[in-house]
Design a protein around this motif. Structure first.
Motif, PDB file in Angstrom:
ATOM      1  N   ARG A 182     -35.193  -9.937 -48.708  1.00  0.00           N
ATOM      2  CA  ARG A 182     -35.797 -11.204 -48.124  1.00  0.00           C
ATOM      3  C   ARG A 182     -36.414 -10.712 -46.778  1.00  0.00           C
ATOM      4  O   ARG A 182     -37.297 -11.716 -46.337  1.00  0.00           O
ATOM      5  N   GLY A 183     -36.426  -9.571 -46.300  1.00  0.00           N
ATOM      6  CA  GLY A 183     -37.143  -9.271 -45.208  1.00  0.00           C
ATOM      7  C   GLY A 183     -36.447  -8.352 -44.284  1.00  0.00           C
ATOM      8  O   GLY A 183     -35.683  -7.685 -44.595  1.00  0.00           O
ATOM      9  N   PRO A 184     -36.873  -8.060 -43.053  1.00  0.00           N
ATOM     10  CA  PRO A 184     -36.211  -6.956 -41.957  1.00  0.00           C
ATOM     11  C   PRO A 184     -34.811  -7.417 -41.899  1.00  0.00           C
ATOM     12  O   PRO A 184     -34.540  -8.468 -41.925  1.00  0.00           O
ATOM     13  N   TYR A 185     -34.110  -6.245 -41.673  1.00  0.00           N
ATOM     14  CA  TYR A 185     -32.765  -6.401 -41.462  1.00  0.00           C
ATOM     15  C   TYR A 185     -32.394  -5.476 -40.259  1.00  0.00           C
ATOM     16  O   TYR A 185     -32.035  -4.719 -40.329  1.00  0.00           O
ATOM     17  N   PRO A 186     -32.683  -6.296 -39.117  1.00  0.00           N
ATOM     18  CA  PRO A 186     -32.435  -5.464 -37.685  1.00  0.00           C
ATOM     19  C   PRO A 186     -30.829  -4.806 -37.614  1.00  0.00           C
ATOM     20  O   PRO A 186     -30.907  -3.925 -36.855  1.00  0.00           O
ATOM     21  N   ASP A 215     -20.885  -3.815 -48.903  1.00  0.00           N
ATOM     22  CA  ASP A 215     -21.913  -3.430 -47.643  1.00  0.00           C
ATOM     23  C   ASP A 215     -23.323  -2.963 -48.201  1.00  0.00           C
ATOM     24  O   ASP A 215     -24.363  -3.714 -47.709  1.00  0.00           O
ATOM     25  N   GLU A 216     -23.166  -2.087 -48.980  1.00  0.00           N
ATOM     26  CA  GLU A 216     -24.714  -1.932 -49.567  1.00  0.00           C
ATOM     27  C   GLU A 216     -25.321  -2.937 -50.454  1.00  0.00           C
ATOM     28  O   GLU A 216     -26.494  -3.105 -50.185  1.00  0.00           O
ATOM     29  N   GLN A 217     -24.389  -3.610 -51.119  1.00  0.00           N
ATOM     30  CA  GLN A 217     -25.165  -4.750 -51.955  1.00  0.00           C
ATOM     31  C   GLN A 217     -25.471  -5.890 -50.940  1.00  0.00           C
ATOM     32  O   GLN A 217     -26.754  -6.170 -51.144  1.00  0.00           O
ATOM     33  N   THR A 218     -24.900  -6.275 -50.003  1.00  0.00           N
ATOM     34  CA  THR A 218     -25.321  -7.065 -49.037  1.00  0.00           C
ATOM     35  C   THR A 218     -26.287  -7.000 -48.283  1.00  0.00           C
ATOM     36  O   THR A 218     -27.477  -7.455 -48.015  1.00  0.00           O
ATOM     37  N   ALA A 219     -26.384  -5.412 -47.812  1.00  0.00           N
ATOM     38  CA  ALA A 219     -27.762  -5.005 -47.086  1.00  0.00           C
ATOM     39  C   ALA A 219     -28.982  -4.954 -48.144  1.00  0.00           C
ATOM     40  O   ALA A 219     -30.160  -5.590 -47.559  1.00  0.00           O
ATOM     41  N   LEU A 220     -28.803  -4.555 -49.330  1.00  0.00           N
ATOM     42  CA  LEU A 220     -30.089  -4.576 -50.036  1.00  0.00           C
ATOM     43  C   LEU A 220     -30.522  -6.142 -50.337  1.00  0.00           C
ATOM     44  O   LEU A 220     -31.726  -6.375 -50.496  1.00  0.00           O
ATOM     45  N   GLY A 231     -36.654   0.020 -44.766  1.00  0.00           N
ATOM     46  CA  GLY A 231     -36.827  -1.050 -45.662  1.00  0.00           C
ATOM     47  C   GLY A 231     -36.707  -0.898 -47.054  1.00  0.00           C
ATOM     48  O   GLY A 231     -36.794   0.223 -47.552  1.00  0.00           O
ATOM     49  N   ILE A 232     -36.433  -1.896 -47.817  1.00  0.00           N
ATOM     50  CA  ILE A 232     -36.125  -1.659 -49.338  1.00  0.00           C
ATOM     51  C   ILE A 232     -37.242  -1.283 -50.068  1.00  0.00           C
ATOM     52  O   ILE A 232     -38.457  -1.447 -49.626  1.00  0.00           O
ATOM     53  N   ASN A 233     -37.126  -0.444 -50.974  1.00  0.00           N
ATOM     54  CA  ASN A 233     -38.557   0.284 -51.787  1.00  0.00           C
ATOM     55  C   ASN A 233     -38.362  -0.627 -53.153  1.00  0.00           C
ATOM     56  O   ASN A 233     -37.478  -1.489 -53.441  1.00  0.00           O
ATOM     57  N   ARG A 234     -39.150  -0.098 -54.027  1.00  0.00           N
ATOM     58  CA  ARG A 234     -39.496  -0.626 -55.365  1.00  0.00           C
ATOM     59  C   ARG A 234     -38.158  -0.829 -56.060  1.00  0.00           C
ATOM     60  O   ARG A 234     -37.671  -1.688 -56.774  1.00  0.00           O
ATOM     61  N   ALA A 256     -26.262   4.444 -40.580  1.00  0.00           N
ATOM     62  CA  ALA A 256     -25.463   5.317 -41.674  1.00  0.00           C
ATOM     63  C   ALA A 256     -25.752   4.485 -43.079  1.00  0.00           C
ATOM     64  O   ALA A 256     -26.091   4.977 -43.943  1.00  0.00           O
ATOM     65  N   LEU A 257     -25.746   3.226 -42.995  1.00  0.00           N
ATOM     66  CA  LEU A 257     -26.009   2.545 -44.215  1.00  0.00           C
ATOM     67  C   LEU A 257     -27.446   2.659 -44.769  1.00  0.00           C
ATOM     68  O   LEU A 257     -27.767   2.771 -45.832  1.00  0.00           O
ATOM     69  N   ALA A 258     -28.366   2.596 -43.795  1.00  0.00           N
ATOM     70  CA  ALA A 258     -29.726   2.825 -43.930  1.00  0.00           C
ATOM     71  C   ALA A 258     -29.994   4.305 -44.679  1.00  0.00           C
ATOM     72  O   ALA A 258     -30.599   4.338 -45.327  1.00  0.00           O
ATOM     73  N   GLU A 259     -29.382   5.270 -44.068  1.00  0.00           N
ATOM     74  CA  GLU A 259     -29.510   6.417 -44.559  1.00  0.00           C
ATOM     75  C   GLU A 259     -28.932   6.672 -45.740  1.00  0.00           C
ATOM     76  O   GLU A 259     -29.280   7.466 -46.772  1.00  0.00           O
ATOM     77  N   ARG A 260     -27.695   5.994 -46.177  1.00  0.00           N
ATOM     78  CA  ARG A 260     -26.925   5.683 -47.550  1.00  0.00           C
ATOM     79  C   ARG A 260     -28.127   5.096 -48.484  1.00  0.00           C
ATOM     80  O   ARG A 260     -28.028   5.976 -49.575  1.00  0.00           O
ATOM     81  N   LEU A 261     -28.599   4.093 -48.083  1.00  0.00           N
ATOM     82  CA  LEU A 261     -29.470   3.556 -49.144  1.00  0.00           C
ATOM     83  C   LEU A 261     -30.713   4.401 -49.347  1.00  0.00           C
ATOM     84  O   LEU A 261     -31.288   4.352 -50.485  1.00  0.00           O
ATOM     85  N   VAL A 262     -31.147   4.998 -48.365  1.00  0.00           N
ATOM     86  CA  VAL A 262     -32.362   5.946 -48.674  1.00  0.00           C
ATOM     87  C   VAL A 262     -32.116   7.164 -49.458  1.00  0.00           C
ATOM     88  O   VAL A 262     -32.571   7.409 -50.457  1.00  0.00           O
ATOM     89  N   PHE A 263     -30.924   7.810 -49.174  1.00  0.00           N
ATOM     90  CA  PHE A 263     -30.213   8.721 -49.987  1.00  0.00           C
ATOM     91  C   PHE A 263     -29.988   8.185 -51.503  1.00  0.00           C
ATOM     92  O   PHE A 263     -30.394   9.157 -52.538  1.00  0.00           O
ATOM     93  N   LEU A 264     -29.883   7.262 -51.776  1.00  0.00           N
ATOM     94  CA  LEU A 264     -29.571   6.462 -53.023  1.00  0.00           C
ATOM     95  C   LEU A 264     -30.902   6.124 -53.814  1.00  0.00           C
ATOM     96  O   LEU A 264     -30.893   5.969 -54.875  1.00  0.00           O
ATOM     97  N   GLY A 265     -32.051   6.340 -52.988  1.00  0.00           N
ATOM     98  CA  GLY A 265     -33.152   5.891 -53.431  1.00  0.00           C
ATOM     99  C   GLY A 265     -33.647   4.676 -53.501  1.00  0.00           C
ATOM    100  O   GLY A 265     -34.360   3.899 -54.444  1.00  0.00           O
TER     101      GLY A 265
END
Length: 68
Positions: free
Chosen positions: A21-25, A11-16, A49-52, A30-39
């Motif tokens: 590719r652009g906005p992922y509404p 799920d994390e891989q798919t979300a990234l 949004g995805i970061n660098r 929970a997944l957004a918070e997890r990806l932010v936590f992971l940096g």
């Protein structure tokens, strides 16, 4: 903390990949918070949004798959 692609859940891989590719509404909170936590993502006025770091991870993974 360095995150390795293979240590992410499917799920994390798919979300990234989708965020790359652009906005992922339909990204869950929970997944957004997890990806932010992971940096790999950041909060923005329009949502998460995805970061660098996340973008570089996705691109390196996709390029690595091409070489195989």
């Amino acid at each position: 903390m360095t995150v390795i692609w293979d240590n992410l859940t499917e799920d994390e891989q798919t979300a990234l990949k989708r965020m790359n590719r652009g906005p992922y509404p339909s990204l869950s909170k929970a997944l957004a918070e997890r990806l932010v936590f992971l940096g790999l993502a950041e909060e923005r006025p329009g949502g998460t949004g995805i970061n660098r770091v996340g973008r570089e991870l996705v691109i390196a993974t996709l390029l690595g798959a091409r070489r195989r």
